[in-house]
Design an enzyme around this catalytic site. Structure first.
Site, PDB file in Angstrom:
ATOM      1  N   ARG A 238       0.817  -1.224   0.000  1.00  0.00           N
ATOM      2  CA  ARG A 238       0.000   0.000   0.000  1.00  0.00           C
ATOM      3  C   ARG A 238       0.849   1.273   0.000  1.00  0.00           C
ATOM      4  O   ARG A 238       0.430   2.303  -0.523  1.00  0.00           O
ATOM      5  CB  ARG A 238      -0.987  -0.028   1.166  1.00  0.00           C
ATOM      6  CG  ARG A 238      -2.121  -0.977   0.844  1.00  0.00           C
ATOM      7  CD  ARG A 238      -3.101  -1.246   1.957  1.00  0.00           C
ATOM      8  NE  ARG A 238      -4.227  -2.009   1.437  1.00  0.00           N
ATOM      9  CZ  ARG A 238      -4.217  -3.331   1.190  1.00  0.00           C
ATOM     10  NH1 ARG A 238      -3.126  -4.049   1.416  1.00  0.00           N
ATOM     11  NH2 ARG A 238      -5.289  -3.942   0.707  1.00  0.00           N
TER      12      ARG A 238
ATOM     13  N   ASP B 278       9.857  -3.337  -8.586  1.00  0.00           N
ATOM     14  CA  ASP B 278      10.589  -4.214  -7.681  1.00  0.00           C
ATOM     15  C   ASP B 278      11.728  -3.381  -7.122  1.00  0.00           C
ATOM     16  O   ASP B 278      12.447  -2.713  -7.873  1.00  0.00           O
ATOM     17  CB  ASP B 278      11.103  -5.484  -8.362  1.00  0.00           C
ATOM     18  CG  ASP B 278      11.374  -6.560  -7.316  1.00  0.00           C
ATOM     19  OD1 ASP B 278      10.399  -7.018  -6.687  1.00  0.00           O
ATOM     20  OD2 ASP B 278      12.539  -6.926  -7.105  1.00  0.00           O
TER      21      ASP B 278
ATOM     22  N   PHE C 275       7.252   3.822   4.466  1.00  0.00           N
ATOM     23  CA  PHE C 275       7.089   2.403   4.792  1.00  0.00           C
ATOM     24  C   PHE C 275       8.471   1.751   4.753  1.00  0.00           C
ATOM     25  O   PHE C 275       9.484   2.399   4.489  1.00  0.00           O
ATOM     26  CB  PHE C 275       6.126   1.734   3.785  1.00  0.00           C
ATOM     27  CG  PHE C 275       6.652   1.653   2.377  1.00  0.00           C
ATOM     28  CD1 PHE C 275       7.276   0.494   1.915  1.00  0.00           C
ATOM     29  CD2 PHE C 275       6.550   2.727   1.499  1.00  0.00           C
ATOM     30  CE1 PHE C 275       7.778   0.417   0.618  1.00  0.00           C
ATOM     31  CE2 PHE C 275       7.035   2.654   0.205  1.00  0.00           C
ATOM     32  CZ  PHE C 275       7.656   1.500  -0.236  1.00  0.00           C
TER      33      PHE C 275
ATOM     34  N   ASP D 125      12.301   3.089   5.511  1.00  0.00           N
ATOM     35  CA  ASP D 125      12.391   4.557   5.546  1.00  0.00           C
ATOM     36  C   ASP D 125      12.887   5.110   6.893  1.00  0.00           C
ATOM     37  O   ASP D 125      13.682   6.056   6.902  1.00  0.00           O
ATOM     38  CB  ASP D 125      11.035   5.198   5.198  1.00  0.00           C
ATOM     39  CG  ASP D 125      10.755   5.170   3.700  1.00  0.00           C
ATOM     40  OD1 ASP D 125      11.714   5.023   2.918  1.00  0.00           O
ATOM     41  OD2 ASP D 125       9.583   5.316   3.313  1.00  0.00           O
TER      42      ASP D 125
HETATM   43  P1  ITT Z   1       5.027  -6.056  -4.169  1.00  0.00           P
HETATM   44  O1  ITT Z   1       5.996  -7.143  -4.580  1.00  0.00           O
HETATM   45  O2  ITT Z   1       3.619  -6.546  -4.058  1.00  0.00           O
HETATM   46  O3  ITT Z   1       5.162  -4.812  -5.009  1.00  0.00           O
HETATM   47  P2  ITT Z   1       6.745  -5.877  -1.839  1.00  0.00           P
HETATM   48  O4  ITT Z   1       6.762  -4.981  -0.633  1.00  0.00           O
HETATM   49  O5  ITT Z   1       6.895  -7.367  -1.588  1.00  0.00           O
HETATM   50  O6  ITT Z   1       5.395  -5.577  -2.659  1.00  0.00           O
HETATM   51  P3  ITT Z   1       9.287  -5.854  -3.225  1.00  0.00           P
HETATM   52  O7  ITT Z   1       9.343  -7.325  -3.400  1.00  0.00           O
HETATM   53  O8  ITT Z   1       9.693  -4.970  -4.370  1.00  0.00           O
HETATM   54  O9  ITT Z   1       7.818  -5.378  -2.868  1.00  0.00           O
HETATM   55  O10 ITT Z   1      10.141  -5.495  -1.933  1.00  0.00           O
HETATM   56  C1  ITT Z   1      10.442  -4.171  -1.698  1.00  0.00           C
HETATM   57  C2  ITT Z   1      10.888  -4.006  -0.247  1.00  0.00           C
HETATM   58  O11 ITT Z   1      12.027  -3.131  -0.220  1.00  0.00           O
HETATM   59  C3  ITT Z   1       9.803  -3.307   0.550  1.00  0.00           C
HETATM   60  O12 ITT Z   1       8.888  -4.239   1.151  1.00  0.00           O
HETATM   61  C4  ITT Z   1      10.626  -2.529   1.574  1.00  0.00           C
HETATM   62  O13 ITT Z   1      11.006  -3.395   2.617  1.00  0.00           O
HETATM   63  C5  ITT Z   1      11.874  -2.147   0.762  1.00  0.00           C
HETATM   64  N1  ITT Z   1      11.653  -0.845   0.099  1.00  0.00           N
HETATM   65  C6  ITT Z   1      11.500  -0.615  -1.241  1.00  0.00           C
HETATM   66  N2  ITT Z   1      11.257   0.681  -1.481  1.00  0.00           N
HETATM   67  C7  ITT Z   1      11.253   1.282  -0.288  1.00  0.00           C
HETATM   68  C8  ITT Z   1      11.028   2.608   0.115  1.00  0.00           C
HETATM   69  O14 ITT Z   1      10.711   3.563  -0.744  1.00  0.00           O
HETATM   70  N3  ITT Z   1      11.109   2.880   1.418  1.00  0.00           N
HETATM   71  C9  ITT Z   1      11.409   1.926   2.311  1.00  0.00           C
HETATM   72  N4  ITT Z   1      11.600   0.643   2.029  1.00  0.00           N
HETATM   73  C10 ITT Z   1      11.517   0.316   0.726  1.00  0.00           C
END
Ligand code: ITT
Length: 198
Positions: free
Chosen positions: A10, A69, A155, A158
């Site tokens: 989300r 991703d 999230f 961060d």
């Molecule tokens: P979807 O695969 O459904 O998109 P996910 O959260 O599992 O959701 P990812 O496999 O791409 O997505 O994992 C990304 C993780 O990396 C995310 O859950 C965070 O722990 C971290 N992350 C990525 N972008 C971030 C951000 O902008 N701020 C903080 N943490 C981030």
């Protein structure tokens, strides 16, 4: 035009909608669809996983789908957690558990004499059309890992990521400030350029 947001995160949904402020796009998200397929992310790279997610959702709904991703690479941890960022502390790990494990691992590395707290966020975004055409883009944000979590915005990691040039963690920046400098902001703005030129 409809675009499926191929993510169950989300935090990402709200950032992607804010960054790509498309008035003519009708976003299809997990929040308004009763059925949402589970996608196994077994790729070896951010690009492979983003393509897997966007491809699966595009096929399921028969519409273009956009996936991100992303993850955090920490220099002193040999770039871990990387593509395993979401599940670093285990398959159903919460953001808090992932942060605790990362700080523990980094403390252990520091005790072994490692001094770097350098890290970067990476995001790879893929827009996938039914039929298999894709465009993609990469964004990154350089920074350092804080010694303890601070802030309530955003999230994931961060609260422990301090972007270079800022005295605050990403979770202490407003959503608008984060989107301007974040890996996801850069990747999506580049993808938008590719989209306009395609
Ligand atoms: P979807 O695969 O459904 O998109 P996910 O959260 O599992 O959701 P990812 O496999 O791409 O997505 O994992 C990304 C993780 O990396 C995310 O859950 C965070 O722990 C971290 N992350 C990525 N972008 C971030 C951000 O902008 N701020 C903080 N943490 C981030």
């Amino acid at each position: 035009m409809k675009i499926v947001l191929a993510t169950s995160n989300r935090g990402k949904i709200s950032e992607i909608k804010d960054i790509l402020d498309f008035s003519s796009v009708e976003w299809v998200t997990i929040e308004d669809q009763p059925e949402w397929p589970e996608v196994v992310e077994d790729g070896q790279t951010f690009l492979e996983n983003a393509t897997l997610k966007a491809g699966a959702l595009s096929q399921f709904f028969g519409e273009p789908a956009l996936a991100d991703d992303s993850g955090l690479e920490v220099e002193a941890l040999e770039n871990r957690p990387g593509i395993k960022s979401a599940r670093f502390a285990g398959p159903k790990a919460t953001d808090e558990e992932n942060i605790t494990k990362l700080l523990d691992d980094l403390n252990k590395a520091t005790l072994r004499g490692e001094r770097s707290r350098v890290a970067r966020f990476l995001s790879v975004v893929v827009l996938y059309w039914p039929g298999g055409r894709t465009i993609s883009a990469v964004g990154q944000c350089q920074g350092t890992i804080a010694t303890a979590p601070r802030g309530t915005f955003g999230f994931g990691y961060d609260p422990i990521f301090i972007p270079n040039g800022y005295g605050r963690t990403m979770a202490e920046l407003s959503p608008a400030e984060k989107n301007k400098l974040s890996h996801r902001g850069s990747a999506l703005r580049e993808l938008h350029q590719h989209f306009k030129n395609s």
